[in-house]
Design an enzyme around this catalytic site. Structure first.
Site, PDB file in Angstrom:
ATOM      1  N   HIS A 199     -25.208  17.238  17.131  1.00 23.79           N
ATOM      2  CA  HIS A 199     -26.633  17.547  17.004  1.00 23.79           C
ATOM      3  C   HIS A 199     -27.486  16.280  17.015  1.00 23.79           C
ATOM      4  O   HIS A 199     -28.611  16.296  17.514  1.00 23.79           O
ATOM      5  CB  HIS A 199     -26.887  18.351  15.734  1.00 23.79           C
ATOM      6  CG  HIS A 199     -26.540  19.801  15.870  1.00 23.79           C
ATOM      7  ND1 HIS A 199     -26.408  20.645  14.793  1.00 23.79           N
ATOM      8  CD2 HIS A 199     -26.273  20.555  16.970  1.00 23.79           C
ATOM      9  CE1 HIS A 199     -26.098  21.863  15.221  1.00 23.79           C
ATOM     10  NE2 HIS A 199     -25.999  21.826  16.533  1.00 23.79           N
ATOM     11  N   HIS A 214     -23.665  25.004  27.670  1.00 31.46           N
ATOM     12  CA  HIS A 214     -23.647  23.558  27.404  1.00 31.46           C
ATOM     13  C   HIS A 214     -23.007  22.791  28.558  1.00 31.46           C
ATOM     14  O   HIS A 214     -23.526  21.758  29.000  1.00 31.46           O
ATOM     15  CB  HIS A 214     -22.877  23.266  26.117  1.00 31.46           C
ATOM     16  CG  HIS A 214     -23.659  23.488  24.865  1.00 31.46           C
ATOM     17  ND1 HIS A 214     -24.684  22.666  24.465  1.00 31.46           N
ATOM     18  CD2 HIS A 214     -23.566  24.441  23.915  1.00 31.46           C
ATOM     19  CE1 HIS A 214     -25.182  23.094  23.320  1.00 31.46           C
ATOM     20  NE2 HIS A 214     -24.522  24.180  22.965  1.00 31.46           N
TER      21      HIS A 214
END
Length: 412
Positions: free
Chosen positions: A252, A386
């Site tokens: 993240h 992703h």
């Protein structure tokens, strides 16, 4: 091809990513359930029909097959239309408003209304609007209206996280995962609608995140109380939670770094106002790579660390590598500094040698600390979102949301 296969801006690397991209689109094409919602996919891309069909997965598939349509992928438009149909159909809560978190294998709605899922509805609808899908404009309009009504807090400049199904009880938990994907969704909506309201909102979220990260040695606190006080011990007893893990999440840190860079460039160009945000993005990147990459003697980005940067969950999730690839490329584009290109090549080599499934397609979604395939958190290969973005973002202009950049052919 040798090492040129991994080096950014070589013909070999471009061809490598194009092959990955088209392979992913082929791998994911079996996702639609009869009502259009996304099946969770097994290791070979076949539907795992016993698992829940999640709204966020369905939105991701809408997003990636909109991009597939722009790339000329055969059948992309039909797959996109299936996902959009589900968002306007079986996944929509017509009684209480908004979207269910998902559906069970028996078509029973999952309880709760999630900010995370609603952010993805905005993203998927934005991409579908670009592709000209029937009903997409109405879907985006409704998604934004629901989000504005229930999730966005104008006073705080941040979004809440979870309601009950009826939108009558708001959970006290506040989190940055949903806010991160809100930034992604708001930037896409701002680009598609030419409405700076959402870019401004993304900037407000980013300013809070940068402030929290800077105060915490650039390890981003993920979890917060109702008053937005960091809860650094949240889920200490469940450290590998797929959405709310304990500690810092290097992946993240990488993803925020990229999104902050995108926002700064889109809001401020390359002027002085963007500079402190680019610097913050670099700090987040270097902290994440320092803590997470090759942290235990083997390549890969560990899932989580404690607040001193020591690995807690050593498993490598595929999405963390995807964000490492993306962010190294974006920071190289923005700074021209060779270290980012060197990191990118290292990440690409690891992808090719370890994370790409050359036999069944797609990327292994979870590897253990010795880089053996694992399935404790992410069995199978649920979606391609992703990985597909990591096959594209390195070669598109960094200030424009990826679907619009691909549609307009804004390649670098």
């Amino acid at each position: 091809m040798g090492t040129k296969k991994y080096e950014i801006d070589t013909a070999e690397n471009r061809a490598f990513l194009e092959e990955i991209c088209m392979g992913l689109l082929e791998f994911g094409r079996r996702f639609p359930a009869p009502g259009g919602s996304a099946y969770y996919l097994r290791e070979d891309g076949t539907p795992w029909k016993e698992k829940n069909r999640e709204v966020y997965e369905t939105c991701r598939m809408a997003h990636v097959y909109a991009i597939g349509e722009f790339l000329g992928f055969r059948g992309g438009k039909e797959l996109l239309e299936a996902a959009v149909g589900a968002l306007g159909g079986e996944m929509k809560d017509r009684e209480n408003g908004g979207w269910y978190a998902g559906l069970t294998a028996e078509d029973v709605p999952l309880s709760g209304k999630l900010c995370y899922a609603h952010a993805f509805v905005i993203l998927g609808a934005s991409s579908a609007v670009l592709a000209g899908v029937d009903g997409a404009e109405e879907l985006l309009k409704e998604a934004i209206e629901v989000y504005d009504r229930y999730f966005w807090n104008e006073e705080e400049g941040l979004s809440c996280d979870t309601w009950n199904t009826e939108f009558t009880v708001l959970d006290d938990y506040r989190g940055l995962n949903a806010n991160m994907h809100t930034v992604e969704a708001f930037l896409a909506a701002a680009d598609v609608l030419a409405d700076e309201t959402y870019r401004i909102r993304a900037g407000r979220i980013i300013k809070s995140v940068v402030s929290w990260a800077e105060k915490n040695n650039w390890r981003i606190p993920e979890h917060y109380t109702e008053e937005w006080v960091p809860d650094l011990d949240c889920n200490k007893e469940r450290p590998d939670d797929p959405f709310k893990p304990y500690g810092a999440t290097p992946g993240h840190g990488l993803e925020w770094s990229r999104l902050i860079t995108q926002w700064a460039l889109s809001a401020h160009g390359e002027g002085k106002e963007a500079a402190p945000y680019i610097e913050a993005a670099k700090n987040l990147y270097h902290r994440a790579v320092s803590d997470g990459w090759n942290a235990d003697g083997a390549p890969g980005v560990v899932y989580t660390t404690d607040w001193d940067g020591k690995p807690v969950v050593h498993d490598r999730m595929h999405w963390t590598l995807a964000e490492a690839v993306n962010t190294a490329a974006v920071l190289y584009r923005v700074t021209g500094e060779a270290r980012y290109a060197e990191d990118y090549a290292e990440f690409m080599k690891y992808l090719d040698e370890t994370v790409l499934d050359h036999e069944n397609g797609s990327w292994f979604h979870q590897l253990d600390r010795e880089n053996h395939v694992a399935g404790t958190v992410w069995p199978g290969k649920p979606d391609i979102y992703h990985a597909l973005q990591a096959a594209l973002i390195p070669y598109y202009t960094p200030e424009v949301s990826i679907a619009l950049a691909v549609k307009r052919k804004l390649a670098v």
